[in-house]
Design a protein around this motif. Structure first.
Motif, PDB file in Angstrom:
ATOM      1  N   THR A 221     -21.105  -8.786 -24.428  1.00 37.96           N
ATOM      2  CA  THR A 221     -21.238 -10.232 -24.417  1.00 37.96           C
ATOM      3  C   THR A 221     -22.378 -10.491 -25.479  1.00 37.96           C
ATOM      4  N   PRO A 222     -22.954 -11.731 -25.855  1.00 40.41           N
ATOM      5  CA  PRO A 222     -23.938 -11.787 -26.744  1.00 40.41           C
ATOM      6  C   PRO A 222     -25.234 -11.247 -26.240  1.00 40.41           C
ATOM      7  N   ALA A 223     -25.471 -11.003 -25.125  1.00 43.84           N
ATOM      8  CA  ALA A 223     -26.687 -10.425 -24.422  1.00 43.84           C
ATOM      9  C   ALA A 223     -26.544  -8.912 -24.494  1.00 43.84           C
ATOM     10  N   GLY A 224     -25.321  -8.279 -24.812  1.00 45.49           N
ATOM     11  CA  GLY A 224     -25.360  -6.713 -24.894  1.00 45.49           C
ATOM     12  C   GLY A 224     -24.361  -6.224 -24.288  1.00 45.49           C
ATOM     13  N   THR A 225     -24.287  -5.091 -24.003  1.00 46.94           N
ATOM     14  CA  THR A 225     -23.107  -4.099 -23.289  1.00 46.94           C
ATOM     15  C   THR A 225     -23.529  -3.760 -21.912  1.00 46.94           C
ATOM     16  N   SER A 226     -22.438  -4.117 -21.059  1.00 45.59           N
ATOM     17  CA  SER A 226     -22.846  -3.763 -19.459  1.00 45.59           C
ATOM     18  C   SER A 226     -22.687  -2.392 -19.302  1.00 45.59           C
ATOM     19  N   ASN A 227     -23.283  -1.971 -18.185  1.00 49.65           N
ATOM     20  CA  ASN A 227     -23.147  -0.544 -17.750  1.00 49.65           C
ATOM     21  C   ASN A 227     -21.471  -0.213 -17.496  1.00 49.65           C
ATOM     22  N   PRO A 228     -21.353   1.224 -17.813  1.00 43.96           N
ATOM     23  CA  PRO A 228     -19.867   1.586 -17.759  1.00 43.96           C
ATOM     24  C   PRO A 228     -19.478   1.816 -16.466  1.00 43.96           C
ATOM     25  N   VAL A 229     -18.025   1.681 -16.101  1.00 44.93           N
ATOM     26  CA  VAL A 229     -17.322   1.837 -14.942  1.00 44.93           C
ATOM     27  C   VAL A 229     -16.046   2.714 -15.158  1.00 44.93           C
ATOM     28  N   PRO A 230     -15.943   3.829 -14.190  1.00 48.92           N
ATOM     29  CA  PRO A 230     -14.764   4.619 -14.529  1.00 48.92           C
ATOM     30  C   PRO A 230     -13.401   4.034 -14.314  1.00 48.92           C
ATOM     31  N   PHE A 231     -12.527   4.143 -15.230  1.00 52.46           N
ATOM     32  CA  PHE A 231     -11.282   3.827 -14.974  1.00 52.46           C
ATOM     33  C   PHE A 231     -10.174   4.990 -15.151  1.00 52.46           C
ATOM     34  N   TYR A 232      -9.085   5.053 -14.191  1.00 50.93           N
ATOM     35  CA  TYR A 232      -8.365   6.283 -14.152  1.00 50.93           C
ATOM     36  C   TYR A 232      -7.063   5.919 -14.837  1.00 50.93           C
ATOM     37  N   TYR A 233      -6.654   6.527 -16.000  1.00 51.21           N
ATOM     38  CA  TYR A 233      -5.179   6.645 -16.315  1.00 51.21           C
ATOM     39  C   TYR A 233      -4.419   7.518 -15.676  1.00 51.21           C
ATOM     40  N   VAL A 234      -3.155   7.239 -15.061  1.00 45.47           N
ATOM     41  CA  VAL A 234      -2.248   7.687 -14.220  1.00 45.47           C
ATOM     42  C   VAL A 234      -0.948   7.909 -15.007  1.00 45.47           C
ATOM     43  N   LEU A 235      -0.533   9.255 -15.148  1.00 45.41           N
ATOM     44  CA  LEU A 235       0.608   9.635 -15.778  1.00 45.41           C
ATOM     45  C   LEU A 235       1.884   9.049 -14.876  1.00 45.41           C
ATOM     46  N   PRO A 236       3.066   8.610 -15.461  1.00 48.16           N
ATOM     47  CA  PRO A 236       4.237   8.057 -14.782  1.00 48.16           C
ATOM     48  C   PRO A 236       4.744   8.975 -13.857  1.00 48.16           C
ATOM     49  N   PRO A 237       5.310   8.611 -12.725  1.00 47.64           N
ATOM     50  CA  PRO A 237       5.952   9.350 -11.774  1.00 47.64           C
ATOM     51  C   PRO A 237       7.228  10.208 -12.252  1.00 47.64           C
ATOM     52  N   VAL A 238       7.702  11.077 -11.589  1.00 50.26           N
ATOM     53  CA  VAL A 238       8.854  11.969 -12.024  1.00 50.26           C
ATOM     54  C   VAL A 238       9.314  12.270 -10.619  1.00 50.26           C
ATOM     55  N   VAL A 239      10.765  11.937 -10.541  1.00 57.79           N
ATOM     56  CA  VAL A 239      11.621  12.275  -9.182  1.00 57.79           C
ATOM     57  C   VAL A 239      12.503  13.493  -9.603  1.00 57.79           C
ATOM     58  N   LEU A 240      12.185  14.448  -8.694  1.00 57.03           N
ATOM     59  CA  LEU A 240      12.886  15.646  -8.925  1.00 57.03           C
ATOM     60  C   LEU A 240      14.073  15.843  -8.116  1.00 57.03           C
ATOM     61  N   ASP A 241      13.838  15.312  -6.823  1.00 53.60           N
ATOM     62  CA  ASP A 241      14.909  15.692  -5.810  1.00 53.60           C
ATOM     63  C   ASP A 241      14.846  14.382  -4.452  1.00 53.60           C
ATOM     64  N   VAL A 242      16.114  14.122  -4.105  1.00 58.06           N
ATOM     65  CA  VAL A 242      16.008  13.077  -2.996  1.00 58.06           C
ATOM     66  C   VAL A 242      16.899  13.602  -1.909  1.00 58.06           C
ATOM     67  N   SER A 243      16.367  13.644  -0.627  1.00 58.70           N
ATOM     68  CA  SER A 243      17.156  14.437   0.427  1.00 58.70           C
ATOM     69  C   SER A 243      16.774  13.409   1.646  1.00 58.70           C
ATOM     70  N   PRO A 244      17.812  13.459   2.393  1.00 59.16           N
ATOM     71  CA  PRO A 244      19.187  13.368   2.243  1.00 59.16           C
ATOM     72  C   PRO A 244      19.575  12.555   0.969  1.00 59.16           C
ATOM     73  N   SER A 245      20.826  12.889   0.562  1.00 56.68           N
ATOM     74  CA  SER A 245      21.292  11.999  -0.556  1.00 56.68           C
ATOM     75  C   SER A 245      22.190  10.899  -0.110  1.00 56.68           C
ATOM     76  N   SER A 246      22.323  10.898   1.014  1.00 58.27           N
ATOM     77  CA  SER A 246      23.264   9.700   1.742  1.00 58.27           C
ATOM     78  C   SER A 246      22.907   9.543   3.135  1.00 58.27           C
ATOM     79  N   GLY A 247      23.351   8.362   3.523  1.00 50.65           N
ATOM     80  CA  GLY A 247      23.092   7.750   4.839  1.00 50.65           C
ATOM     81  C   GLY A 247      23.731   6.374   5.041  1.00 50.65           C
ATOM     82  N   PRO A 248      23.796   5.983   6.410  1.00 51.52           N
ATOM     83  CA  PRO A 248      24.846   4.954   6.825  1.00 51.52           C
ATOM     84  C   PRO A 248      24.469   3.642   5.975  1.00 51.52           C
ATOM     85  N   VAL A 249      25.419   2.665   6.181  1.00 51.22           N
ATOM     86  CA  VAL A 249      25.159   1.440   5.465  1.00 51.22           C
ATOM     87  C   VAL A 249      24.185   0.540   6.261  1.00 51.22           C
ATOM     88  N   ALA A 250      23.876   0.955   7.620  1.00 53.82           N
ATOM     89  CA  ALA A 250      23.037   0.284   8.464  1.00 53.82           C
ATOM     90  C   ALA A 250      21.541   0.517   8.405  1.00 53.82           C
TER      91      ALA A 250
END
Length: 243
Positions: free
Chosen positions: A63-92
């Motif tokens: 701001t015109p009065a100066g710069t604030s104290n820093p706060v940590p921010f974490y960048y997260v990598l996109p997810p990756v899907v490797l397997d889905v089990s079971p691969s089928s189920g009932p319509v219900a």
């Protein structure tokens, strides 16, 4: 001065808000060395669209009065899907589906086709989700997380409940061994056949036929039932064990 959320995708483009005091006239918000786009500000908060980044960075407000104290921010990598089990189920719905991969710790939603459910996150590499009710057919499974999204095309199949229309022959010896031809629909995912309460060995011939070997039983009449991924069904009539 907190920031919410305090983590997000490495690709940036998401909304974040920093709150505190003395933020009047904020001119620059930085995530590390990268400037964010300010969308709204007041004496106690600044809303921004975050830039791209990686790892842990310091977020600051100038701001015109100066710069604030820093706060940590974490960048997260996109997810990756490797397997889905079971691969089928009932319509219900109601199947507990395990998804394994990477970057799953911040998952907020799992989509079966276009239907979202809330997952149970077990670790960064594993989560479970209960399948919703859905029309029969294959659908994509997508995981939405703070780091982005990952989609596995055609990863889960919704299977209609089976029907059993008949079987032949209608009788067999108590010693067992009679080969019984069972007909119906939706039989290709058959996982079990019982004569009364006794399981039988079987072979799936097609979506409309299953061959089963009648197990040994005492003389008398029993029902024949099939269990598939889509549910279970009992054949009309009874199978008679007779000498």
């Amino acid at each position: 001065m907190p920031i919410s959320p305090n983590q997000g995708s490495t690709g940036g483009g998401f909304a974040a808000t920093l709150t505190g005091t003395g933020l009047t006239g904020a001119t620059v918000v930085r995530f590390g060395a990268e400037p964010a786009t300010i969308t709204a500000s007041s004496p106690t908060s600044v809303s921004v669209v975050a830039p791209s980044g990686a790892g842990v960075v310091d977020a600051t407000v100038t701001t015109p009065a100066g710069t604030s104290n820093p706060v940590p921010f974490y960048y997260v990598l996109p997810p990756v899907v490797l397997d889905v089990s079971p691969s089928s189920g009932p319509v219900a719905g109601g199947s507990t589906v395990t998804v394994t991969g990477r970057g799953l710790a911040t998952a907020t939603s799992v989509l079966f086709g276009g239907t979202a459910v809330t997952p149970t996150v077990l670790s960064d590499s594993e989560l479970t989700a209960v399948s919703p009710a859905h029309a029969a057919g294959e659908v994509s499974l997508a995981v939405l997380a703070l780091g982005g999204s990952a989609t596995a095309a055609g990863a889960f199949g919704f299977v209609a409940a089976p029907t059993v229309t008949g079987f032949s022959p209608l009788t067999g010896l108590p010693a067992g061994g009679t080969l019984v031809d069972i007909t119906g629909t939706g039989l290709s995912t058959t996982t079990g056949v019982t004569f009364g309460a006794v399981p039988a060995t079987f072979a799936v011939l097609s979506d409309t036929r299953v061959a089963a070997v009648a197990p040994a039983q005492a003389p008398g009449a029993v029902s024949i039932a099939l269990t598939t991924t889509g549910g279970s069904a009992t054949a009309p009539g009874v199978f008679l064990y007779a000498l």
